[in-house]
Scaffold this motif. Structure first.
Motif, mmCIF file in Angstrom:
data_model
loop_
_atom_site.group_PDB
_atom_site.id
_atom_site.type_symbol
_atom_site.label_atom_id
_atom_site.label_comp_id
_atom_site.label_asym_id
_atom_site.label_seq_id
_atom_site.Cartn_x
_atom_site.Cartn_y
_atom_site.Cartn_z
ATOM 1 N N GLY A 1 34.893 25.370 61.818
ATOM 2 C CA GLY A 1 34.014 24.412 61.172
ATOM 3 C C GLY A 1 33.177 24.978 60.049
ATOM 4 N N VAL A 2 33.618 26.081 59.476
ATOM 5 C CA VAL A 2 32.915 26.694 58.345
ATOM 6 C C VAL A 2 33.936 27.055 57.267
ATOM 7 N N PRO A 3 33.502 27.163 56.005
ATOM 8 C CA PRO A 3 34.447 27.512 54.936
ATOM 9 C C PRO A 3 34.940 28.954 55.041
ATOM 10 N N CYS A 4 36.188 29.153 54.695
ATOM 11 C CA CYS A 4 36.781 30.496 54.631
ATOM 12 C C CYS A 4 36.630 31.006 53.205
ATOM 13 N N LEU A 5 35.889 32.081 53.020
ATOM 14 C CA LEU A 5 35.584 32.564 51.681
ATOM 15 C C LEU A 5 36.689 33.418 51.079
ATOM 16 N N SER A 6 37.455 34.102 51.928
ATOM 17 C CA SER A 6 38.488 34.978 51.379
ATOM 18 C C SER A 6 39.384 35.512 52.490
ATOM 19 N N HIS A 7 40.609 35.870 52.105
ATOM 20 C CA HIS A 7 41.501 36.627 52.980
ATOM 21 C C HIS A 7 41.520 38.055 52.451
ATOM 22 N N VAL A 8 41.063 39.008 53.253
ATOM 23 C CA VAL A 8 40.920 40.394 52.804
ATOM 24 C C VAL A 8 42.080 41.218 53.336
ATOM 25 N N PRO A 9 42.878 41.818 52.469
ATOM 26 C CA PRO A 9 44.016 42.619 52.945
ATOM 27 C C PRO A 9 43.557 43.927 53.573
ATOM 28 N N GLN A 10 44.358 44.411 54.493
ATOM 29 C CA GLN A 10 44.068 45.708 55.116
ATOM 30 C C GLN A 10 44.476 46.824 54.166
ATOM 31 N N VAL A 11 43.650 47.862 54.089
ATOM 32 C CA VAL A 11 43.977 49.010 53.249
ATOM 33 C C VAL A 11 43.880 50.275 54.093
ATOM 34 N N LYS A 12 44.654 51.250 53.720
ATOM 35 C CA LYS A 12 44.634 52.538 54.404
ATOM 36 C C LYS A 12 43.867 53.551 53.564
ATOM 37 N N VAL A 13 43.170 54.446 54.258
ATOM 38 C CA VAL A 13 42.428 55.490 53.558
ATOM 39 C C VAL A 13 43.412 56.470 52.941
ATOM 40 N N LYS A 14 43.287 56.649 51.630
ATOM 41 C CA LYS A 14 44.158 57.580 50.914
ATOM 42 C C LYS A 14 43.299 58.636 50.238
ATOM 43 N N GLY A 15 43.471 59.862 50.660
ATOM 44 C CA GLY A 15 42.672 60.938 50.105
ATOM 45 C C GLY A 15 41.208 60.758 50.455
ATOM 46 N N ASP A 16 40.360 60.834 49.452
ATOM 47 C CA ASP A 16 38.924 60.712 49.691
ATOM 48 C C ASP A 16 38.389 59.333 49.313
ATOM 49 N N CYS A 17 39.270 58.371 49.066
ATOM 50 C CA CYS A 17 38.855 57.020 48.666
ATOM 51 C C CYS A 17 38.833 56.100 49.892
ATOM 52 N N ARG A 18 37.641 55.781 50.347
ATOM 53 C CA ARG A 18 37.489 54.871 51.476
ATOM 54 C C ARG A 18 37.528 53.425 50.999
ATOM 55 N N PRO A 19 37.824 52.482 51.919
ATOM 56 C CA PRO A 19 37.929 51.078 51.487
ATOM 57 C C PRO A 19 36.709 50.568 50.734
ATOM 58 N N TYR A 20 35.503 50.949 51.166
ATOM 59 C CA TYR A 20 34.320 50.401 50.496
ATOM 60 C C TYR A 20 34.135 50.953 49.083
ATOM 61 N N GLN A 21 34.905 51.986 48.732
ATOM 62 C CA GLN A 21 34.826 52.533 47.383
ATOM 63 C C GLN A 21 35.811 51.868 46.417
ATOM 64 N N TYR A 22 36.662 50.992 46.943
ATOM 65 C CA TYR A 22 37.641 50.314 46.098
ATOM 66 C C TYR A 22 37.007 49.481 44.981
#
Length: 208
Positions: free
Chosen positions: A12-33
């Protein structure tokens, strides 16, 4: 749940986005994308959430956003960090607070020194705000307040007058405040903290 229609019909609430899963590669974490890989599908999905929140109420966009989920492991902390980083990358002064006082995970993800005081010390008066705010060394405009030690009763900390005063003070300094909360099933912490927030983001893991 596998589609926008299913989510909106069931919850009963709006869906704002579909977020794809990402894997950590090297030193780049998902929140740094959002800063380091701004053209990725993940960064675009997080940006969509930020934009949707900004336009949810044109006259008064939410300043304090609480992020939770039903169960652990659905990606709420990753999404909370990513939303904060996306807002910071857009030039908004942003801070994320780890209010999952039972199983905090923002500090390990951020690389903040383990010995630095955290939000519990701040609320109990054992540390100053300047002592606990950690500025991300890679992402400008992004600050964090994390957890060093777990309190005996997390609910008392979340419901305290000091916590409400802290959020009020942060409202004067930041354009977006993200609260990373525990899951809601079996724990009352998120419900207790609802009064601190202007909006709630509910994370649902696809197909689970």
């Amino acid at each position: 749940l596998r589609s926008t229609r299913q989510i909106e019909r069931a919850l009963g609430v709006p869906c704002l986005s579909h977020v794809p899963q990402v894997k950590v590669k090297g030193d780049c974490r998902p929140y740094q994308y959002p800063a380091r890989k701004p053209r990725s599908a993940y960064a675009e999905a997080i940006r969509a959430i930020h934009v949707s929140l900004q336009f949810a109420q044109l006259d008064r966009p939410p300043r304090v956003v609480l992020v939770t989920s039903s169960l652990p492991g659905e990606g709420k902390t990753t999404l909370a960090l990513s939303l904060a980083a996306s807002a910071a990358a857009a030039g908004h002064q942003t801070i994320i607070l780890d209010l999952d006082l039972r199983h905090p995970s923002v500090r390990p993800a951020s690389g903040q020194p383990l010995t630095a005081p955290g939000i519990v010390e701040l609320v109990t008066g054992d540390a100053r705000l300047e002592d606990v705010v950690y500025s991300d060394p890679v992402q400008p405009n992004l600050d964090l307040i994390t957890v060093r030690r777990n309190p005996i009763n997390p609910c008392d900390v979340l419901a305290s007058k000091q916590m409400a005063q802290l959020i009020a003070k942060l409202r004067t300094r930041y354009q977006l405040i993200v609260l990373d909360m525990p899951p809601i099933l079996g724990i009352t912490d998120a419900k207790i903290a609802m009064h601190l927030a202007d909006a709630v983001l509910f994370v649902v893991r696809w197909g689970k």
